[in-house]
Design an enzyme around this catalytic site. Structure first.
Site, short mmCIF file in Angstrom:
data_model
loop_
_atom_site.label_atom_id
_atom_site.label_comp_id
_atom_site.label_asym_id
_atom_site.label_seq_id
_atom_site.Cartn_x
_atom_site.Cartn_y
_atom_site.Cartn_z
N GLU A 141 -24.32 -19.74 35.00
CA GLU A 141 -22.95 -20.08 34.58
C GLU A 141 -22.70 -21.57 34.68
O GLU A 141 -22.76 -22.16 35.77
CB GLU A 141 -21.94 -19.34 35.45
CG GLU A 141 -20.51 -19.64 35.05
CD GLU A 141 -19.49 -19.11 36.04
OE1 GLU A 141 -19.83 -18.94 37.21
OE2 GLU A 141 -18.35 -18.87 35.63
N GLU A 241 -11.30 -13.65 37.14
CA GLU A 241 -11.64 -14.55 38.25
C GLU A 241 -10.57 -15.63 38.38
O GLU A 241 -10.77 -16.80 38.05
CB GLU A 241 -13.00 -15.19 38.00
CG GLU A 241 -13.60 -15.88 39.20
CD GLU A 241 -14.96 -16.48 38.93
OE1 GLU A 241 -15.19 -16.97 37.81
OE2 GLU A 241 -15.78 -16.48 39.85
#
Ligand SMILES: O=C(O)[C@H](O)C(=O)CO
Ligand SMILES: [Mg+2]
Length: 265
Positions: A141, A241
């Site tokens: 990521e 998130e």
């Protein structure tokens, strides 16, 4: 609408971690993700998932000493042994819980440092090989440096190029973790990148920009992005998130707005 996964590291923090699984289920989530489960046994995590009918869709491999400021090990040349041990630790949790994908964090390093780049590729090759034995995907990521100063992987396009390079080498289970929050901060142009990179994407996450709160409360029309994910045929999850502005449950109106198909959240 995509399937939304509650991130239990950031959501329901009014409760102890193991109590957040029930709260997520009560709020209507059917899947969860989190950063790190390692304060609890694999069986304790698996028991909560089973008790509340939840799927675990993602978590991170051990990141080194998080409290001391470490943010992953994979690009740190002198930490390979710890990296490989972390793969085994995370794999035990993934097998106990049925989690199909793991995020390997790169760490704090200069993206132009060739030794760090070589160490990163070595770590990814090792981890992808171990996880492939069990049908588990490995995710990387890109993270913006305002949120995580000094993070090694801080460019979505460079991360996608690395995924494509290593997949061409045979790491078919290596995929991109596309966090809309980071992409907007790093580059903007979110839906164009989602469209172009979709074949490489293994997981999506969302939070408002710039405050990292509930979807729909920032500069991005998140409902439009979710509709684009549907149009593109994205069949994965979207990890929530974000840091709730108040009580988690009080901020979940965006979920029902999405479900009702309202143009804006
Ligand atoms: O911060 C993020 O966006 C990542 O998803 C992560 O888990 C590391 O903090
Ligand atoms: Mg993320």
């Amino acid at each position: 609408m995509p399937r939304f996964a509650a991130n239990l590291t950031l959501l329901f923090t009014e409760l102890a971690f193991l109590d957040r699984f029930e709260a997520a289920s009560r709020a209507g989530f059917t899947s969860v993700e989190f950063l790190f489960p390692y304060e609890h046994s694999p069986d304790a995590i698996a028991a909560r998932l089973a008790a509340h009918g939840l799927d675990l869709v993602l978590f991170n491999m051990p990141p080194g000493d998080w409290m001391a400021g470490e943010r992953g090990l994979a690009a740190l040349p002198d930490r390979f042994d710890e990296t490989t041990a972390g793969v085994e630790t995370a794999l035990a949790y993934a097998l106990a819980t049925g989690c199909p994908r793991l995020h390997m964090m790169a760490g704090l390093a200069d993206g132009r440092d060739s030794r760090a780049g070589q160490a990163y590729r070595r770590s990814l090759r090792h981890a992808a090989g171990r996880l492939a034995e069990h049908g588990i995907d490995l995710l990387i990521e890109p993270i913006n440096r305002r949120s995580m100063p000094g993070y090694f992987l801080d460019d979505v396009d460079a991360a996608a190029d690395l995924v494509a390079e290593l997949r061409a080498e045979g790491l078919a289970n290596l995929k991109l973790q596309f966090d809309i929050f980071h992409c907007q901060i790093l580059h903007g142009d979110v839906t164009t990148r989602l469209t172009r990179l979709l074949p490489l994407i293994g997981h999506v996450q969302v939070a408002s920009v710039p405050a990292r709160h509930e979807p729909g409360t920032g500069e991005v029309n998140d409902a439009f992005v979710f509709a684009e994910l549907d149009r593109l045929g994205y069949s994965g999850s979207v990890g929530c998130e974000y840091n709730p502005r108040g009580r988690t449950e009080d901020g979940l109106g965006w979920l029902s707005a999405c479900a009702s198909g309202r143009a804006r959240i």
